[in-house]
Design an enzyme around this catalytic site. Structure first.
Site, PDB file in Angstrom:
ATOM      1  N   THR A 181      -8.581   6.767  -2.005  1.00  0.00           N
ATOM      2  CA  THR A 181      -9.894   6.275  -2.415  1.00  0.00           C
ATOM      3  C   THR A 181     -10.952   7.353  -2.204  1.00  0.00           C
ATOM      4  O   THR A 181     -11.990   7.328  -2.854  1.00  0.00           O
ATOM      5  CB  THR A 181     -10.303   5.003  -1.637  1.00  0.00           C
ATOM      6  OG1 THR A 181     -10.066   5.223  -0.251  1.00  0.00           O
ATOM      7  CG2 THR A 181      -9.525   3.797  -2.124  1.00  0.00           C
ATOM      8  N   LYS A 215     -14.471   8.717  -4.287  1.00  0.00           N
ATOM      9  CA  LYS A 215     -15.793   8.918  -3.684  1.00  0.00           C
ATOM     10  C   LYS A 215     -16.331  10.308  -3.989  1.00  0.00           C
ATOM     11  O   LYS A 215     -17.513  10.481  -4.287  1.00  0.00           O
ATOM     12  CB  LYS A 215     -15.708   8.716  -2.165  1.00  0.00           C
ATOM     13  CG  LYS A 215     -15.405   7.281  -1.813  1.00  0.00           C
ATOM     14  CD  LYS A 215     -15.065   7.057  -0.358  1.00  0.00           C
ATOM     15  CE  LYS A 215     -14.559   5.627  -0.204  1.00  0.00           C
ATOM     16  NZ  LYS A 215     -14.093   5.289   1.129  1.00  0.00           N
ATOM     17  N   HIS A 272       0.790  -1.231   0.000  1.00  0.00           N
ATOM     18  CA  HIS A 272       0.000   0.000   0.000  1.00  0.00           C
ATOM     19  C   HIS A 272       0.821   1.279   0.000  1.00  0.00           C
ATOM     20  O   HIS A 272       0.258   2.365  -0.099  1.00  0.00           O
ATOM     21  CB  HIS A 272      -0.922   0.034   1.222  1.00  0.00           C
ATOM     22  CG  HIS A 272      -2.095  -0.892   1.115  1.00  0.00           C
ATOM     23  ND1 HIS A 272      -3.318  -0.495   0.640  1.00  0.00           N
ATOM     24  CD2 HIS A 272      -2.212  -2.199   1.385  1.00  0.00           C
ATOM     25  CE1 HIS A 272      -4.152  -1.518   0.639  1.00  0.00           C
ATOM     26  NE2 HIS A 272      -3.499  -2.572   1.094  1.00  0.00           N
ATOM     27  N   LYS A 315      -9.271  13.425   5.492  1.00  0.00           N
ATOM     28  CA  LYS A 315      -8.453  12.209   5.423  1.00  0.00           C
ATOM     29  C   LYS A 315      -7.535  12.244   6.630  1.00  0.00           C
ATOM     30  O   LYS A 315      -7.493  13.260   7.345  1.00  0.00           O
ATOM     31  CB  LYS A 315      -7.651  12.146   4.125  1.00  0.00           C
ATOM     32  CG  LYS A 315      -6.884  13.436   3.783  1.00  0.00           C
ATOM     33  CD  LYS A 315      -6.220  13.356   2.424  1.00  0.00           C
ATOM     34  CE  LYS A 315      -7.139  13.663   1.258  1.00  0.00           C
ATOM     35  NZ  LYS A 315      -7.011  12.747   0.141  1.00  0.00           N
ATOM     36  N   ARG A 316      -6.797  11.147   6.896  1.00  0.00           N
ATOM     37  CA  ARG A 316      -5.852  11.202   8.000  1.00  0.00           C
ATOM     38  C   ARG A 316      -4.909  12.389   7.831  1.00  0.00           C
ATOM     39  O   ARG A 316      -4.543  12.755   6.707  1.00  0.00           O
ATOM     40  CB  ARG A 316      -5.040   9.890   8.067  1.00  0.00           C
ATOM     41  CG  ARG A 316      -5.843   8.732   8.622  1.00  0.00           C
ATOM     42  CD  ARG A 316      -6.364   9.015  10.016  1.00  0.00           C
ATOM     43  NE  ARG A 316      -5.302   8.999  10.984  1.00  0.00           N
ATOM     44  CZ  ARG A 316      -5.068   8.018  11.855  1.00  0.00           C
ATOM     45  NH1 ARG A 316      -5.868   6.969  11.900  1.00  0.00           N
ATOM     46  NH2 ARG A 316      -4.073   8.088  12.705  1.00  0.00           N
ATOM     47  N   LYS A 339       0.271  14.028   3.030  1.00  0.00           N
ATOM     48  CA  LYS A 339      -1.018  14.382   2.431  1.00  0.00           C
ATOM     49  C   LYS A 339      -1.205  15.905   2.340  1.00  0.00           C
ATOM     50  O   LYS A 339      -2.115  16.403   1.703  1.00  0.00           O
ATOM     51  CB  LYS A 339      -2.161  13.763   3.235  1.00  0.00           C
ATOM     52  CG  LYS A 339      -2.244  12.231   3.106  1.00  0.00           C
ATOM     53  CD  LYS A 339      -3.378  11.667   3.940  1.00  0.00           C
ATOM     54  CE  LYS A 339      -3.496  10.157   3.909  1.00  0.00           C
ATOM     55  NZ  LYS A 339      -4.224   9.639   2.732  1.00  0.00           N
TER      56      LYS A 339
HETATM   57  N1  PLP Z   1     -11.030   7.643   6.394  1.00  0.00           N
HETATM   58  C1  PLP Z   1     -12.333   7.435   6.123  1.00  0.00           C
HETATM   59  C2  PLP Z   1     -13.324   7.482   7.248  1.00  0.00           C
HETATM   60  C3  PLP Z   1     -12.747   7.178   4.811  1.00  0.00           C
HETATM   61  O1  PLP Z   1     -14.044   6.960   4.546  1.00  0.00           O
HETATM   62  C4  PLP Z   1     -11.767   7.173   3.773  1.00  0.00           C
HETATM   63  C5  PLP Z   1     -12.124   6.927   2.378  1.00  0.00           C
HETATM   64  O2  PLP Z   1     -13.052   7.470   1.873  1.00  0.00           O
HETATM   65  C6  PLP Z   1     -10.430   7.399   4.102  1.00  0.00           C
HETATM   66  C7  PLP Z   1     -10.111   7.635   5.414  1.00  0.00           C
HETATM   67  C8  PLP Z   1      -9.353   7.412   3.042  1.00  0.00           C
HETATM   68  O3  PLP Z   1      -9.253   8.678   2.492  1.00  0.00           O
HETATM   69  P1  PLP Z   1      -8.038   9.101   1.512  1.00  0.00           P
HETATM   70  O4  PLP Z   1      -8.154   8.222   0.309  1.00  0.00           O
HETATM   71  O5  PLP Z   1      -8.347  10.530   1.196  1.00  0.00           O
HETATM   72  O6  PLP Z   1      -6.784   8.940   2.269  1.00  0.00           O
END
Ligand code: PLP
Length: 834
Positions: A679, A683, A375, A568-569, A574
């Site tokens: 991901t 969305k 990953h 996101k985290r 990021k």
């Molecule tokens: N955290 C949550 C609660 C999510 O629903 C998602 C994905 O939609 C993520 C993290 C991952 O987000 P990212 O792809 O922006 O790191």
């Protein structure tokens, strides 16, 4: 067959009384009232939303469990190859709404609940999120389970039943505060299987002996035993009878409640302590995203879960009485990252030490069985375990790892003679102090396929991190499977109005199981009425988010403003810091404007959300800065509604379901080459939001699908990152002049004591700007100027939104799962008859 082992007469009696599922409002109401009155011991007079939730969940659980039983029988009778998805994280979110939609009875439930005096939305929101994951990796596993069931694959997930999921985040005085997430009270979705237990050994010693034939045997003895207990969670597919299983392991002391000898000897405390120590293994999810800390308890979790899962898989296989050589024809095991790599070693141990197979034969079986998904290329996320730690905890496994390494290095030596450097580079054991086991290398060597999660990421793996292994094994072992999302949860459930509008245009909901059908929407891009409806839905979703913002932060935002979202985290790679610096730049610009100039400004709400790992100071500093900027900006009368800054606390799956449908623009702005896939980018686009992003992760493939016209790209490319870092290192660093103004504002204490933020600004100005914030700042600001300009032309904007959604068909996890099934697992779906 298994079926024939039960006499027909008995089978008939069972069939006659077998539970049936509700299919109407009346039947649902009957089940609901029965559960509320008997299972919950409540009545009409003391049934609140929470009891209505429990009753509804139990009614749906009954339905799922009937399907679950049938699915398991069908899969056992059919006896074909199964997939086992091993993931230390499953970020499931809520189950009830998903269950209602997947079995197609949400309207019956809505009407039934209404008859009894409840609003379905209030009932659904009573559920506590199942948050057994950190971020993208865990949510991907959850989307995979949905697709595996929907596509009728015989598949099980295996994970850990943490007592505490990811912590709850509160923001107090602008700082993140972590609250434990005890989520198991009142969880109707799990079935304890007290009869499914496995004894797991730790520590101890290895004794070498010989059997009667002189064959060497290794006996792992005198260890400490902990018991694994299975808890099963039913996973319904959408529009199918398949309900698969997610099996989560919980730890407890194996001697029963207490060690009675100690107890009787008066050593009560230590008896309780043993019990607690055993339970500690599955007590808490490690809250780090993309960071490994090498803690012993984490390694214990990993082995506990791998060993229990492997025992279970082997037990199931052995019931079929097949030869071991057929194991890979019956079993595919996918490793979600390196966390379950010990499963490879455990499998080899079972085959050699317990089942008495020859090493080479065992190893052929192992490598044909496993696949490994990588990953990340971030060095701090790559798992390494210290050899002394492993020696102490898992002495036999360490021996096996050394043996695997020996055979592997001999193979390399034969094929690449006299290349000492190569041997050192690819050895599973890193010759450091202490020596370390490199888990990714072990995972590659023990698997037949290794995949990355987006094209750029998979290419980077082949050209950097795993380059030597491509030389050694050839390119065929390495492949790409670009991530996706399940359209059931992330379109149909999260955005019911948009799903309904699309269904109206396309003549049905088939796109939910064949997302490529969305391409038919493109024909309606110029349909004025359709565009108006499309825009109205976005607008209502923004109102819904504005309510969430009001509830969680107290701030009122204008739903007509441009909603700019980054959730996101929180991580330096990021680059939420880039975003908040951009916001400060915008604030300073507005402050410097005349009243006339201000009239031309597009009002904007900058929305952030995400958790920082509790020990990650820089990430916590970024959260603090965002909140302090919000404090200042949101009450500045010079700015008013032209700019608002929001930090939504405790970002989780349920909040993501409200946030994703409500963005005009969302930010996916990682330093090029650092994000595996992402991901949430998918969305947001699937819900009609445009994105601003770097050429990183799956942004690149999203661009290819939706076209460059429909995305706001900026920043340096992955291929230039190394060179730029090199230049920074040799002192060729110049702070971007616009960013310099932002830093001056921070240093003037505009957002509170600048000392709080000095580590953040220094990481850029003084310590090499590893994430290239300054290098990308100018281009980032310019991209936002284009966003502002294009947003003013709403007609074009909506056209872009529709065209993008129309081209998102590629990003369904159904496509992803079919790719894994074809190219890695070699499994077929199991057709379901009524
Ligand atoms: N955290 C949550 C609660 C999510 O629903 C998602 C994905 O939609 C993520 C993290 C991952 O987000 P990212 O792809 O922006 O790191």
């Amino acid at each position: 067959t298994v079926e024939a082992s039960i006499p027909e007469q008995l089978r008939e009696a069972w069939r006659k009384h077998s539970a049936s599922e509700f299919t109407s409002k009346e039947q649902f109401e009957k089940e609901l009232v029965r559960h509320i009155e008997t299972t919950l011991a409540r009545s009409l007079y003391n049934c609140d939303d929470n009891a209505a939730y429990s009753g509804t969940a139990l009614a749906f659980r009954d339905r799922l469990i009937i399907e679950w039983n049938r699915t398991q029988q069908r899969q056992t009778f059919n006896d074909q190859k199964r997939v086992y998805y091993l993931s230390l994280e499953f970020l499931m979110g809520r189950a009830l709404d998903n269950a209602m939609l997947n079995v197609g009875q949400k309207e019956a439930a809505r009407d039934g609940l209404k008859d009894l005096g409840f609003r379905i939305e209030d009932v659904i929101s009573q559920e506590h999120d199942a948050a057994l994951g950190n971020g993208g990796l865990g949510r991907l596993a959850a989307c995979f389970l949905d697709s595996l069931a929907t596509l009728n694959y015989p598949a099980w997930g295996y994970g850990l039943r943490y007592r505490y999921g990811i912590f709850k985040q509160e923001i107090i005085d602008g700082y993140q505060v972590e609250i434990p997430d005890y989520w198991l009270d009142n969880n109707p979705w799990e079935f304890p299987r007290h009869d499914v237990t496995v004894d797991i050994q730790f520590y101890g010693t290895v004794r070498k002996t010989q059997d009667q034939n002189g064959k060497v045997q290794h006996l792992w003895e005198n260890g400490e035993i902990v018991q694994a207990v299975a808890y099963d969670v039913p996973i319904p597919g959408y529009g199918t009878k398949t309900t698969n299983n997610l099996r989560l392991w919980s730890s407890k002391a194996s001697t029963g409640e207490f060690d009675f000898q100690k107890f009787n000897a008066g050593d009560y405390e230590s008896a309780v302590a043993d019990q607690q120590r055993a339970e500690t293994i599955s007590a808490v999810l490690y809250p780090n995203d993309n960071l490994e800390r090498g803690k012993e308890l984490r390694l214990k979790q990993q082995y506990f879960w791998c060993a229990a899962s492997l025992f279970d898989i082997v037990r199931r296989f052995k019931k079929t009485k097949r030869a071991w050589s057929e194991f890979p024809d019956q079993v595919a095991i996918q490793l979600n990252d390196t966390h379950p790599t010990l499963a490879i070693v455990e499998m080899q141990r079972i085959l050699v030490d317990i089942e008495d197979l020859e090493w080479d034969e065992a190893w052929r079986i192992v490598t044909k069985t496993f696949g490994y998904t990588n990953h990340t290329v971030l060095p701090e996320a790559l798992e390494k375990w210290s050899v002394p730690l492993m020696q102490n905890l898992l002495p036999r496994h360490l021996q096996i790892i050394y043996e695997i390494n020996l055979f592997f290095l001999q193979y390399v030596e034969r094929n690449f003679p006299n290349d000492r450097d190569l041997l050192t580079r690819v050895s599973i054991i890193e010759e450091s102090h202490p020596k370390m086991v490199r888990m990714a290398y072990l995972a590659i060597i023990g698997s037949h396929k290794v995949n990355g999660v987006a094209e750029l990421h998979s290419d980077l793996l082949k050209t950097t991190l795993f380059k030597d292994f491509v030389e050694i094994y050839g390119p065929d072992r390495f492949t790409n499977v670009t991530n996706g999302v399940t359209p059931r949860r992330w379109l149909h459930q999260a955005n019911p109005e948009l799903s309904a509008l699309i269904a109206k245009k396309l003549g049905g909901h088939e796109f939910l199981t064949d997302l490529t059908l969305l391409d038919k929407l493109e024909a309606f891009v110029d349909d004025k009425e359709f565009r108006t409806e499309w825009a109205a839905i976005k607008s209502r979703n923004k109102v819904r988010l504005a309510q969430l913002i009001k509830e969680t932060t107290g701030y009122t935002v204008n739903p007509d403003a441009l909603f700019d979202v980054q959730v996101k985290r929180i991580h330096e790679y990021k680059r939420q810091q880039l975003n908040i610096f951009g916001v400060i730049h915008r604030y300073l610009t507005i402050k410097g404007m005349s009243a006339e100039e201000k009239k031309k400004v597009v009002p904007r709400v900058s929305i952030f959300g995400g958790k920082a790992a509790p020990g990650y100071w820089m990430a916590k500093t970024i959260i603090h800065l965002i909140n302090k900027v919000a404090d200042v900006v949101n009450k500045d009368p010079d700015v008013g509604d032209l700019l608002k800054v929001i930090f939504i606390p405790d970002y989780n799956v349920s909040k993501a379901e409200v946030i994703c449908p409500a963005s005009d623009i969302s930010e996916h702005i990682s330093t090029a080459g650092t994000e595996g896939s992402g991901t949430s980018n998918m969305k947001f686009v699937l819900n009609g939001g445009l994105i601003i992003g770097t050429c990183d992760g799956a942004n690149i493939e999203i661009t290819r699908e939706i076209s460059e016209q429909n995305i706001f790209l900026f920043g340096n490319l992955a291929e230039d990152v190394e060179e730029l870092r090199h230049r920074h290192f040799y002192g060729e660093f110049q702070l971007d002049p616009q960013l310099a103004k932002v830093f001056d504002a921070i240093k003037s204490n505009m957002f509170g004591d600048a000392a709080h933020f000095s580590a953040l600004t220094a990481s850029i100005e003084e310590h090499g700007d590893y994430y290239l914030v300054s290098d990308d700042f100018n281009s980032y600001i310019a991209a936002h100027a284009v966003v502002d300009q294009e947003f003013q032309n709403q007609k074009e904007w909506i056209a872009k939104s529709i065209a993008s959604v129309a081209r998102m068909g590629f990003f369904s996890t159904d496509r992803v799962i079919n790719e894994y099934a074809d190219s890695i697992w070699n499994v077929e779906p199991l057709a379901v008859k009524d």
